[in-house]
Design a protein around this motif. Sequence first.
Motif, PDB file in Angstrom:
ATOM      1  N   GLU A 116      97.583  73.380 129.565  1.00 31.07           N
ATOM      2  CA  GLU A 116      98.757  73.662 130.398  1.00 31.07           C
ATOM      3  C   GLU A 116      98.575  73.116 131.811  1.00 31.07           C
ATOM      4  O   GLU A 116      99.514  72.560 132.396  1.00 31.07           O
ATOM      5  N   THR A 117      97.380  73.275 132.371  1.00 26.15           N
ATOM      6  CA  THR A 117      97.115  72.778 133.724  1.00 26.15           C
ATOM      7  C   THR A 117      97.212  71.261 133.766  1.00 26.15           C
ATOM      8  O   THR A 117      97.770  70.687 134.712  1.00 26.15           O
ATOM      9  N   HIS A 120     100.902  70.188 133.511  1.00 29.04           N
ATOM     10  CA  HIS A 120     101.596  70.424 134.782  1.00 29.04           C
ATOM     11  C   HIS A 120     101.288  69.316 135.784  1.00 29.04           C
ATOM     12  O   HIS A 120     102.191  68.809 136.465  1.00 29.04           O
ATOM     13  N   ARG A 123     102.989  65.974 134.608  1.00 28.88           N
ATOM     14  CA  ARG A 123     104.441  66.031 134.804  1.00 28.88           C
ATOM     15  C   ARG A 123     104.803  65.917 136.278  1.00 28.88           C
ATOM     16  O   ARG A 123     105.762  65.220 136.646  1.00 28.88           O
ATOM     17  N   ALA A 124     104.049  66.605 137.127  1.00 26.19           N
ATOM     18  CA  ALA A 124     104.318  66.549 138.568  1.00 26.19           C
ATOM     19  C   ALA A 124     104.145  65.137 139.111  1.00 26.19           C
ATOM     20  O   ALA A 124     104.796  64.753 140.092  1.00 26.19           O
ATOM     21  N   ASP A 128     107.579  63.044 132.987  1.00 19.42           N
ATOM     22  CA  ASP A 128     108.368  64.241 132.695  1.00 19.42           C
ATOM     23  C   ASP A 128     108.297  64.677 131.240  1.00 19.42           C
ATOM     24  O   ASP A 128     108.509  65.853 130.924  1.00 19.42           O
ATOM     25  N   GLU A 132     101.505  69.068 125.728  1.00 18.28           N
ATOM     26  CA  GLU A 132     100.129  69.334 125.328  1.00 18.28           C
ATOM     27  C   GLU A 132      99.757  68.505 124.104  1.00 18.28           C
ATOM     28  O   GLU A 132      98.637  67.982 124.006  1.00 18.28           O
ATOM     29  N   GLN A 186      93.227  67.734 141.846  1.00 17.68           N
ATOM     30  CA  GLN A 186      93.997  67.984 140.630  1.00 17.68           C
ATOM     31  C   GLN A 186      93.107  67.921 139.401  1.00 17.68           C
ATOM     32  O   GLN A 186      93.217  68.739 138.481  1.00 17.68           O
TER      33      GLN A 186
END
Length: 231
Positions: A116-117, A120, A123-124, A128, A132, A186
Motif C-alpha cells: 500500500e505504501t 501510494h 500514484r503520487a 494513477d 498492488e 519515499q
Amino acid sequence: MLPAQGSSGRKVRICGVRTSWNTVGDGEFFCPDCGGDRNYRRRTGRRRFTVLGVPLLARGTAGPVVECAACHAHFGTDVLDHPTTVRFSAMLRDAVHTVALAVLVAGGTASSTVRETAVHAVRAAGFDDCTEEKLTDLVEALAADTGRFIIDPGPCGAALAIELHEALEPLAPHLAQPGRESILVQGARIALADGPYIPAEREVLATVGRALRLCVADTERLLLAAARTPS
C-alpha cells in the motif's frame, strides 16, 4: 554603428555590423525567460560590415544559438540540456517507480502495508493506474528474469542497481537538494512500512542516495530520521 543626422532630424546609421541568421534545426525546450516549454530554432549566423544598410565585408560567424519562438530571446546551446516540463515530469515519475520496485525487490511484497505504501508513492508521482497487483507482478518478473536481474553481487542485484543509476542520475542535476532527499525518503518509508530496515533494503537505499548525488552522511541522516518518524 556610426550615426549621422538626417535632414528631418532623424539619426541615420552610416555603418555597422549586421548578423544574418540561418535556421539549422528546431524542437521544443524549456525557455528560461518564458518560464515554460516553448518551440525553439537552432540558428547560426554570419556577421557582415554594412554601410548605409548594404552588407559589404564578412566579419565572421555567430552562434550557434537557440532562439525561443515565443519571446525571440537567444540562449547558448547548453539550454537544451535542461529537460522540458513534460520530460522532467516523466523522469521524476520513472525515478519514484524504479525506487519503489527496488525496495520491494529487496524487502519483499508479503506485507500489505508495504504494498500500500509503495502504491501510494507511485500514484503520487503520476502513475494513477498503479495497483498492488501491478507492482507485485513487476517484482516477480524481475526476480524471474535471471538474464536481467542478477542476484549476486549485492542484495539488490547488479542489474537493478544499474537501473537505479540510469533512472536517477540524469534527474539529479535538475533537482534541488530537498527534491533529491524526498525521493530517498519515499523509498525509506516503503522499506519501513513493515518494520526496521533489513540489510538488503539498506543497500538499495544507499544505492539510491549515491545515484541522487547525496553524500553518505546525508543519506544516513535521512534514513535514521525516517526510522524515528512515526508512520
